[in-house]
Every structure is written in C-alpha cells, then in structure tokens.
Scaffold this active site. Structure first.
Site, PDB file in Angstrom:
ATOM      1  N   CYS A 128       4.810  -2.773 -13.092  1.00 39.07           N
ATOM      2  CA  CYS A 128       4.757  -2.398 -11.673  1.00 39.07           C
ATOM      3  C   CYS A 128       3.339  -2.316 -11.117  1.00 39.07           C
ATOM      4  O   CYS A 128       3.065  -2.781 -10.005  1.00 39.07           O
ATOM      5  CB  CYS A 128       5.485  -1.076 -11.461  1.00 39.07           C
ATOM      6  N   HIS A 252       3.385   3.650  -6.254  1.00 38.74           N
ATOM      7  CA  HIS A 252       2.076   3.738  -6.903  1.00 38.74           C
ATOM      8  C   HIS A 252       0.968   3.432  -5.901  1.00 38.74           C
ATOM      9  O   HIS A 252       1.104   2.539  -5.057  1.00 38.74           O
ATOM     10  CB  HIS A 252       1.940   2.673  -8.006  1.00 38.74           C
TER      11      HIS A 252
END
Ligand code: A2P
Length: 358
Positions: A128, A252
């Site tokens: 990710c 994130h």
C-alpha cells in the site's frame, strides 16, 4: 463475455472492500465466490445486493473460476494461488507472496500497465505505501527523471488488518476510560513484543531485517524499483524509506523528498506534471490551507498530493506530501483496477507455460 470471480479473504478489511470495488467496476461478473478460512464458512455477505454464503477456501474452490482477487495473507496466497492457476484462473494477489518473483508482474495501472501482458497466471499488487508513492512520482519521473527518493511514512492501523484496527480502537477507548491499554498484535503479529498504537507512534512496520531496516521499508525500496524501472536492484533511482505506524484508522500519509535529473524543473512544473496525471488529485493551496489528509482521502480511489515545494538547499530537489486510502488505492481498488485492465486487454487467460509453485 462474463467471468467467474473468486475473492480469497473476502471477510477481511481488504476483502470486504474488494467485494464493493468489484461490484462498482467494469468487470462483468457471471458468478462470485467468497472464500475465507474455516472460521467464516457459512457466513452471509452481499454482492450487488445479493446474498452470498462464504465458503472455506480449498484447492477445489477454484474449479471453474476465471479470475481470483486475493487478500488472505501471504501464506494463503502461496498455498492457493498456484492451485488456482493450475485450474485456469488468473490471480491478482494483494499479498507480498509473489511480488519479488521475476515471473510475476508487479502492477500499478497508472505506472506500468504494459507489464500485465507478461503474466503467467499471477499478477501482484504492490504494498500500500509503495502504490501511492509511485502514483505521485511517476508523472515527475516521466517528465524530469528521478535520481533519489527519501520517504517517511505515516501509516494507518488498518494496514495491519481488521484485527489490528479493532485492537487500536479498543486501546483508544481504554485509554479514555482510564484503563490499561492491551496490545497483542501491533506493531506486528509476527514479532515478540507488542505496544499500544493509540496516543503513540510505532517506528516498526513488519519485522526487522538487514541493516536495521524493517521488512516494510525493504518492500518500499525493492517494489518502487521493480515498478518504475522493472528491476528491484536497479541503481538508477536511489530509494530509502522510514515506515511509521500512526494512530489513524484509515489512509496512509507520506512525506517524500526527491531529486529530479532535469535541474531546470521548478515546483510549478512538478505541480503541473502531477495535476495532469491519471489517478491523482492535486490538493495544494497553502494560502487556503488546502492539503491532503487521511480523513478526507478515506473512501476515495484517487491518490491526493499537496505541499509540493522546492528544497532550499539542494538544486533539483523537492518535497511533497501524499495521502491515499490504504485499503482502496493501496489494496482493494488497485487489485480491481488491475482486473479491469486485464479484462479490457483480454488477458484473463492462463498461458501454457504458466506459473508453477516453486
Ligand atoms: P477469516 O475471516 O475466516 O479469518 P485481515 O487482513 O483483515 O486480517 O483479513 C484476512 C482475510 O484472510 C480474512 O478474510 C481471513 O478469513 C482470510 N484468511 C486468513 N487465513 C486464511 C486461510 N488460511 N485460508 C483462507 N482464508 C484465510
């Protein structure tokens, strides 16, 4: 043409989102199979409003399946995907099991969609934190070249799975209730010691490996090179990373320092390149306090970039801040996006010299 699709790990944080992303994709689905561990067998879930019963994954589950989307952990992928390929299914794998295998394309459609045609039955989805960084930097790389990347990540709890996310919420609740916080998973279930994430920062994602770098940091280094240069050990772009888990549930953030080859590039040029790129939304207006944030990125497929500015000491060097939903662009959406491109390019076929378990 319609496809029989199986989702391996359908009950997980990413798997649940794969169901939703697939339902809202251009992939024509004839039949859907939802697979998980024995624990979830019999559980009812929904695909496009229809009830589907979760089945325990076995090698035979993949008989008659054309396309597999997998996010059930590396061990499950290693065990099941070669079995699925043998049975004629093309697999897009969200785990790290096959990412560094030279026979497996590692694909972020905005960056290297051309690699899909080389698949031998398995396509890997990158980590990710790597995905959102390469989506942001590819337009810069294409126009101005890249010499070096130094990234520090601010990674959400959900990146460690649904149970880690639940543990984090419980810690926050216990802290506010004046109780002791319990930790059994974070920073990582596969290491010996565990620490609370709530009201804290954990500079450890996955286990420690060579030179004091964590596995997550190595992933960012090797995967970035494999995606952007098609060579995990390439020296053309220097990459280094520090990965930190932060008390945020989803999305994130990353602070990225990068040096371009073409020293004539200005911050405005970098902004323009990123503004025009696929899959990216520029949120960069300091005068009006506009910049990407986890809370505003959550639930979106795009990668958000802001705070683009020149480094004032090094010529040709810049900084940016990039945020994306780690469960969508960082996982479920990138997987489904790869599936869409496979369908568009008529690549949902396993070649004769297909991937074999090593
Ligand atoms: P289950 O819910 O039955 O445990 P997360 O990343 O959120 O922890 O989710 C992991 C997903 O992978 C879940 O759907 C989980 O199913 C599934 N899973 C874990 N181990 C296996 C296995 N050995 N076989 C099949 N599915 C598995």
């Amino acid at each position: 043409k319609e496809y029989n699709v199986a989702i391996l790990g359908a009950t997980g944080a990413v798997g649940m989102r794969m169901i939703d992303q697939l339902a809202n994709s251009t992939v024509p689905v004839k039949n859907i199979k939802l697979l998980a561990s024995k624990r979830s067998a019999g559980k009812k879930m929904k695909f496009k409003g229809q009830e589907v019963t979760v089945e325990e994954a076995t090698p035979e589950s993949f008989d008659g399946v054309d396309l597999v989307l997998a996010s059930a952990g590396g061990a499950a992928s290693k065990k099941f995907l070669p079995e699925a390929v043998k049975r004629g299914a093309v697999c897009v794998d969200n785990t790290s099991a096959f990412r560094m295998d030279p026979e497996v394309p590692l694909v972020v459609p905005e960056v290297n969609v051309d690699q899909l045609k080389n698949h031998k039955g398995i396509i890997a989805n990158p980590n990710c934190s790597t995905i959102q960084m390469v989506v942001a930097l590819e337009p810069v790389f294409k126009k101005y070249g890249l010499k070096q990347i130094v990234v520090s990540t601010y990674q959400a709890a959900s990146g460690a799975g649904q149970s880690a996310l639940n543990e984090f919420y419980q810690q926050a609740q216990d802290y506010l209730d004046g109780k002791e916080m319990k930790s059994t998973i974070l920073p990582t279930g596969s290491d010996k010691k565990h620490y609370p994430l709530a009201f804290n920062l954990l500079p450890q994602i996955d286990v420690f490996e060579d030179y004091g770098y964590t596995h997550e940091e190595w992933k960012m280094i090797h995967e970035t090179k494999k995606i952007m240069l098609n060579d995990m050990d390439a020296k053309d772009i220097k990459v280094t990373a520090t990965c930190v888990r932060v008390p945020v549930p989803i999305s994130h953030g990353e602070s990225v320092y990068f040096e371009v080859a073409d020293k004539s590039a200005t911050a405005e040029d970098i902004k323009a390149a990123i503004r025009d790129a696929d899959g990216v939304t520029l949120q960069d207006d300091p005068d009006h306090q506009v910049y990407p944030q986890p809370l505003t990125a959550e639930g979106h497929r795009e990668t958000f970039v802001g705070r683009i500015r020149p480094d004032l000491e090094n010529e040709g060097a810049f900084h940016l801040w990039v945020v994306a939903d780690n469960l969508l662009k960082g996982a479920a959406w990138n997987t489904v996006e790869n599936a869409e491109r496979l369908v568009e390019q008529d690549l949902v076929h396993v070649p004769e010299d297909h991937y074999e378990a090593k």
